[in-house]
Structures are given as structure tokens and as C-alpha cells.
Design an enzyme around this catalytic site. Structure first.
Site, PDB file in Angstrom:
ATOM      1  CB  CYS A 217      -0.991  -0.031   1.156  1.00 47.10           C
ATOM      2  SG  CYS A 217      -2.320   1.187   0.973  1.00 47.10           S
TER       3      CYS A 217
ATOM      4  CG  HIS B  99      -4.045  -3.329   2.601  1.00 48.86           C
ATOM      5  ND1 HIS B  99      -3.107  -3.019   3.562  1.00 48.86           N
ATOM      6  CD2 HIS B  99      -4.591  -2.162   2.199  1.00 48.86           C
ATOM      7  CE1 HIS B  99      -3.087  -1.702   3.738  1.00 48.86           C
ATOM      8  NE2 HIS B  99      -3.971  -1.167   2.929  1.00 48.86           N
TER       9      HIS B  99
ATOM     10  CD  GLU C   7      -2.138  -6.338   4.803  1.00 49.46           C
ATOM     11  OE1 GLU C   7      -2.403  -5.176   5.164  1.00 49.46           O
ATOM     12  OE2 GLU C   7      -1.594  -6.596   3.704  1.00 49.46           O
TER      13      GLU C   7
END
Length: 218
Positions: free
Chosen positions: A87, A200, A202
Site C-alpha cells: 500500500c 493489502h 494480508e
């Protein structure tokens, strides 16, 4: 038949402690894949790592200020092993950013590890930030996207992005995946050992976990 690759979970994996990112979700995503991970800004730890992550939240001006305060700007530029910016961490790999925060209007000098600017998304008919799930179009056969089906969704939260670019001829890196939001922008980038993803991973379910796994297995 080619034997399946076996993950080297004994690698030294480090999340660079920038002081401006909530790193716990990145750490948990790595640990779920069976890897140990360390969060550090110690030069010896960072330079000894096999794989590194550079997450970021907030504005480019705040993040670069934090990197400067922690003596991390020169250190990150010394890294020779694969590093993944996430990001804002990806945007910091660029030359300059328009994201100056609340104070001032000058362009923010970034790490200059990719020959690209970071600009406010030009999508007047769409809300900013670009927040939520969106698909990417990845470079064919790029190892970062192994075993990720075409049309997979990833989670985005951002108002600034790198335009699509290709400066491989001048060793300035190139876009390796794009996303559409009003117009195309860079969803993933690579210049040598420096990689970045605007989304993102994750927070991107199975596709995001596979991307992190691919990066750790580069």
C-alpha cells in the site's frame, strides 16, 4: 512431472519497523504460512534478512518523515534481498508523491527506487478513497502471481497511485499488474529486488495469502 516446491520456512523474514504502520495483520499473515517473522529497524537485522516487508499507513509526507527520523531511508536503499512494499509502502518506492498531508503543498520526495510518480487518482465520477475489492490484471507468468487465478479480487484502500509505467530500459522498474478505477493504475510494481503492491494482500483472503507465499518463495 515437476516436483512441487517446498517452502523454506527457515528464511529470515523481517518487517521493517517504520513506526507508521499497523504491522500485526501483516505479521499474522506471514506466520499463518509457517514462517517466523521479526519486526525491526536494526540495520544488522534488516540487511541480514532473506525477505523484507515495507508496510505503510497514513500519508507519504508522514511516512517519509518517520523513515528519516529512524535512519531508514539509506538503509532501505542498501537492501539487496527481495523487499515487498504494501500500500503506502509501495508508493514510497516511487520518486515523489503528491500526498503531502495537511501541511504544505510541495511534492514529497520518496525513496526513488522506482522511476514513477505517485499521483492522486483521477476518477471524478467515483468516490475517493478507492476502498474495497477490485480485480487486477497481472503480467503473464510473473512469479509474484503464481497460482492466482485471473480475475481474483484484492482489497484496496487508497486515494493515490502510480500510473502505469515501464522504465525497464533505464533500470527504473515497471508495472507488473494493473487495476481499473476510473482509469488504469499500477496495482503491482517491480524494479530488481524491490516489489510493491498497492492492495493489502494480508486482507485479501486466499489470493492475498497466495501472493505473500509467492513472494516468500521467490
Amino acid at each position: 512431472m515437476t516436483a512441487p516446491s517446498i517452502a523454506n520456512t527457515d528464511q529470515r523474514v523481517v518487517i521493517i519497523d517504520t513506526g507508521c504502520a499497523n504491522v500485526s495483520s501483516v505479521r499474522f499473515a506471514i506466520e499463518r504460512l509457517g514462517y517466523q517473522v521479526q519486526i525491526s529497524k536494526d540495520p544488522q537485522v534488516v540487511l541480514a534478512a532473506d525477505k523484507l516487508f515495507l508496510p505503510g499507513v497514513g500519508t507519504a509526507s508522514e511516512a517519509m518523515h518517520n523513515l528519516e527520523q529512524r535512519d531508514l531511508i539509506a538503509l532501505v536503499k542498501q537492501v539487496t534481498k527481495p523487499l515487498l512494499g504494501i500500500c503506502l509502502g509501495m508508493q514510497l518506492l516511487g520518486k515523489q508523491s503528491q500526498e503531502h498531508g495537511q501541511n504544505g503543498s510541495e511534492l514529497v520526495p520518496c525513496l526513488g527506487l522506482c522511476d514513477a510518480m505517485v499521483e492522486k487518482i483521477n476518477a471524478p465520477e467515483l468516490p475517493l478513497p478507492h476502498m474495497g475489492w477490485n480485480t487486477i490484471t497481472a503480467q503473464v507468468n510473473h512469479p509474484l502471481f503464481n497460482n492466482i487465478p485471473a480475475g481474483s479480487y484484492f482489497y484496496f484502500v487508497h486515494s493515490y497511485a502510480m500510473p502505469v509505467f515501464d522504465h525497464r530500459d533505464s533500470q527504473g522498474g515497471a508495472t507488473i499488474a494493473t487495476t481499473e478505477y476510473g482509469q488504469p493504475f499500477t496495482a503491482a510494481v517491480q524494479n530488481g529486488n524491490f516489489y510493491g503492491v498497492q492492495f493489502h494482500p494480508e486482507r485479501s483472503s486466499k489470493a492475498g495469502a497466495q501472493l505473500i507465499k509467492n513472494f516468500l518463495e521467490l
